[in-house]
Design a protein around this motif. Structure first.
Motif, PDB file in Angstrom:
ATOM      1  N   ILE A  26     -19.804 -48.015 -55.836  1.00 37.29           N
ATOM      2  CA  ILE A  26     -18.965 -46.876 -56.205  1.00 37.29           C
ATOM      3  C   ILE A  26     -19.479 -45.644 -55.469  1.00 37.29           C
ATOM      4  O   ILE A  26     -20.666 -45.321 -55.553  1.00 37.29           O
ATOM      5  CB  ILE A  26     -18.993 -46.628 -57.722  1.00 37.29           C
ATOM      6  N   LYS A  27     -18.600 -44.990 -54.749  1.00 43.15           N
ATOM      7  CA  LYS A  27     -18.988 -43.794 -54.001  1.00 43.15           C
ATOM      8  C   LYS A  27     -19.215 -42.630 -54.968  1.00 43.15           C
ATOM      9  O   LYS A  27     -18.404 -42.370 -55.837  1.00 43.15           O
ATOM     10  CB  LYS A  27     -17.915 -43.440 -52.988  1.00 43.15           C
ATOM     11  N   LYS A  28     -20.341 -41.937 -54.785  1.00 46.91           N
ATOM     12  CA  LYS A  28     -20.659 -40.802 -55.656  1.00 46.91           C
ATOM     13  C   LYS A  28     -19.607 -39.708 -55.566  1.00 46.91           C
ATOM     14  O   LYS A  28     -19.360 -39.003 -56.540  1.00 46.91           O
ATOM     15  CB  LYS A  28     -22.029 -40.231 -55.308  1.00 46.91           C
ATOM     16  N   SER A  29     -18.984 -39.580 -54.416  1.00 43.26           N
ATOM     17  CA  SER A  29     -17.970 -38.544 -54.244  1.00 43.26           C
ATOM     18  C   SER A  29     -16.744 -38.784 -55.122  1.00 43.26           C
ATOM     19  O   SER A  29     -15.949 -37.877 -55.347  1.00 43.26           O
ATOM     20  CB  SER A  29     -17.550 -38.457 -52.777  1.00 43.26           C
ATOM     21  N   GLN A  30     -16.582 -40.003 -55.642  1.00 39.89           N
ATOM     22  CA  GLN A  30     -15.420 -40.335 -56.464  1.00 39.89           C
ATOM     23  C   GLN A  30     -15.675 -40.141 -57.966  1.00 39.89           C
ATOM     24  O   GLN A  30     -14.753 -40.232 -58.759  1.00 39.89           O
ATOM     25  CB  GLN A  30     -14.987 -41.776 -56.208  1.00 39.89           C
ATOM     26  N   VAL A  31     -16.931 -39.912 -58.358  1.00 33.72           N
ATOM     27  CA  VAL A  31     -17.262 -39.743 -59.781  1.00 33.72           C
ATOM     28  C   VAL A  31     -18.231 -38.576 -59.940  1.00 33.72           C
ATOM     29  O   VAL A  31     -18.847 -38.133 -58.979  1.00 33.72           O
ATOM     30  CB  VAL A  31     -17.893 -41.027 -60.372  1.00 33.72           C
ATOM     31  N   ASN A  66     -24.011 -43.541 -52.879  1.00 37.39           N
ATOM     32  CA  ASN A  66     -23.345 -44.574 -53.673  1.00 37.39           C
ATOM     33  C   ASN A  66     -24.144 -44.990 -54.903  1.00 37.39           C
ATOM     34  O   ASN A  66     -25.351 -44.802 -54.965  1.00 37.39           O
ATOM     35  CB  ASN A  66     -23.113 -45.828 -52.820  1.00 37.39           C
TER      36      ASN A  66
END
Length: 84
Positions: A26-31, A66
């Protein structure tokens, strides 16, 4: 999900040192950070669950960009296919 090998820490057979696992990235930029904190808490509970009907959660990693969730690999059809 990706398929990887993972060093098994508590392997009873010394000739077998790796097990295949599924890794969710999971990309950190998405959460946001709250998401990660909540997931850490949930996975602490999940790690303690041992049942043949529950996919085993192995470990949670984070890098600069990530999050990586490592689970037991379950072969066969996915859940959506089984529910049809």
């Amino acid at each position: 999900m990706g398929l990887y090998t993972y060093p098994k820490e508590e392997q009873p057979d010394p000739t077998k040192r790796e097990v295949q696992v599924a890794v969710k990235e999971i990309k950190k930029s998405q959460v946001d950070e709250t998401f990660f904190s909540q997931m850490e808490k949930e996975f602490e509970v999940i790690k303690r669950l041992k049942n043949k009907n529950i996919v085993e959660f192995i470990k949670l990693y984070r890098s600069k960009k990530n999050f990586y969730y490592v689970f037991e690999l379950v072969r066969g059809a996915d859940l959506a296919h089984k529910l049809k």
